[in-house]
Design an enzyme around this catalytic site. Structure first.
Site, PDB file in Angstrom:
ATOM      1  CG  HIS A  59      -1.785  -1.172   1.414  1.00 38.67           C
ATOM      2  ND1 HIS A  59      -2.774  -1.511   0.513  1.00 38.67           N
ATOM      3  CD2 HIS A  59      -1.837  -2.106   2.397  1.00 38.67           C
ATOM      4  CE1 HIS A  59      -3.398  -2.593   0.936  1.00 38.67           C
ATOM      5  NE2 HIS A  59      -2.866  -2.977   2.065  1.00 38.67           N
TER       6      HIS A  59
HETATM    7  O1  RIB Z   1      -4.988   0.719   4.363  1.00 39.50           O
HETATM    8  C1  RIB Z   1      -3.586   0.643   4.314  1.00 39.50           C
HETATM    9  C2  RIB Z   1      -2.976   1.798   5.043  1.00 39.50           C
HETATM   10  O2  RIB Z   1      -3.326   1.751   6.421  1.00 39.50           O
HETATM   11  C3  RIB Z   1      -1.445   1.770   5.026  1.00 39.50           C
HETATM   12  O3  RIB Z   1      -0.971   3.084   5.117  1.00 39.50           O
HETATM   13  C4  RIB Z   1      -1.113   1.010   6.271  1.00 39.50           C
HETATM   14  O4  RIB Z   1       0.191   1.347   6.778  1.00 39.50           O
HETATM   15  C5  RIB Z   1      -2.160   1.520   7.203  1.00 39.50           C
HETATM   16  O5  RIB Z   1      -1.699   2.749   7.745  1.00 39.50           O
END
Ligand code: RIB
Ligand code: CA
Length: 310
Positions: free
Chosen positions: A241
């Protein structure tokens, strides 16, 4: 000239991979890293960030600046199930942190750096948007001085990863996200689950990194994360992500984007934190977000491996 960036993180497993990619790409001038509560507490996220810099020997080169220790209006919502109680999947437990965070608050650091480098700073946000919301509330003119804001968060055509409709970063502080989306940033790119779920790091990719302290860290820190992912999705992988937000800063061609009006739900029993995208312009509002609708995932994984391999 390297691209000037500030990373805003809640260092968890994928934030750490994003920081590693940003540094090892060699293409970014990282003015600083601001921390915020999210996956783990502010203190833990800050300590983890300092550990990751030390892992690359950069702890004296890049300032770490602490930010908000809770969302604007809501209680903290840690994600220990995914990132572990320490936030790094149990890796680097024995590492001591020598360099302390810089003085001052992250929101002021963001404003100071953007003013100092007017028009040249890209903000890469991989956490709940509390720090940026505080900065914008204090200095609304910030929106006209930032070069670009790249936000890892939200989901516009799929399901959430905290509730059926909400992605974590939006869910934790939807009021902050709403402020940021409505602030008037001329170049705000949303890197949502729609594309980050396609950027899956596998054991094969980790093997391609070769053997080094860095690859051993990546393997250890993602082990539980991959197991969690397998239990929920039937695939043993680590969704990159946050690293993809850095990837977009490195090469915007990696993603397909479309301008849409996007707002964030903050007053719903079921849908708080949902990023509502007006695909058909039914609200007749001007587009405020460049929404990522597709990604060249293989090309991004190759970029990731090239930057991090021994
Ligand atoms: O949904 C994924 C996000 O939420 C990423 O930034 C992960 O590190 C959490 O913060
Ligand atoms: Ca994050």
């Amino acid at each position: 000239m390297k691209k000037k960036v500030i990373l805003d993180v809640d260092t968890g497993v994928d934030d750490a991979l994003a920081i590693l990619l940003a540094i090892r790409s060699g293409e970014l001038d990282i003015l600083g890293i601001t921390t915020v509560n999210g996956n783990v507490s502010l203190d833990q996220a800050t300590q983890n960030t300092c550990k990751i810099l030390k892992l690359l020997g950069m702890e004296h080169e890049i300032p770490v600046v602490r930010g908000a220790n809770k969302p604007l209006m809501r209680a903290a919502h840690f994600e220990h199930r995914v990132h572990g109680s320490d936030g790094l999947g149990g890796a680097l437990q024995d590492m001591q942190v020598d360099v302390l965070p810089a003085h001052g608050h992250a929101a002021d650091f963001l404003v100071d750096q953007v003013r100092q480098h007017d028009g040249d700073v890209t903000l890469i946000m991989t956490a709940p948007l509390t720090n940026l919301a505080l900065a914008v509330m204090k200095h609304p003119d910030l929106v006209h001085q930032v070069k670009e804001v790249i936000v890892m968060g939200g989901v516009v055509q799929g399901f959430g990863n905290v509730t059926p409709t909400a992605e974590y970063n939006m869910y934790v502080d939807p009021e902050a996200a709403k402020i940021v989306f409505q602030a008037g940033f001329p170049a705000l790119t949303l890197v949502g689950l729609d594309v980050t779920r396609k950027a899956l790091l596998t054991d094969e990719h980790i093997q391609a990194l070769g053997d080094s302290p860095l690859s051993r860290y990546i393997k250890e820190s993602t082990a539980d994360y991959m197991q969690r992912y397998y239990e929920r999705n039937g695939v043993r992988a680590c969704a990159l992500h946050d690293p993809l937000a850095v990837g977009v800063a490195l090469n915007k061609q990696l993603v397909t984007t479309h301008p849409y009006f996007v707002d964030v739900e903050t007053k719903s029993e079921l849908c708080d934190g949902q990023t509502v995208c007006d695909f058909q312009n039914r609200l007749l509002k001007e587009a405020n977000v460049h929404v990522c609708t597709d990604v060249s995932a293989d090309e991004f994984l190759q970029l990731f491996i090239h930057a991090l391999r021994a």
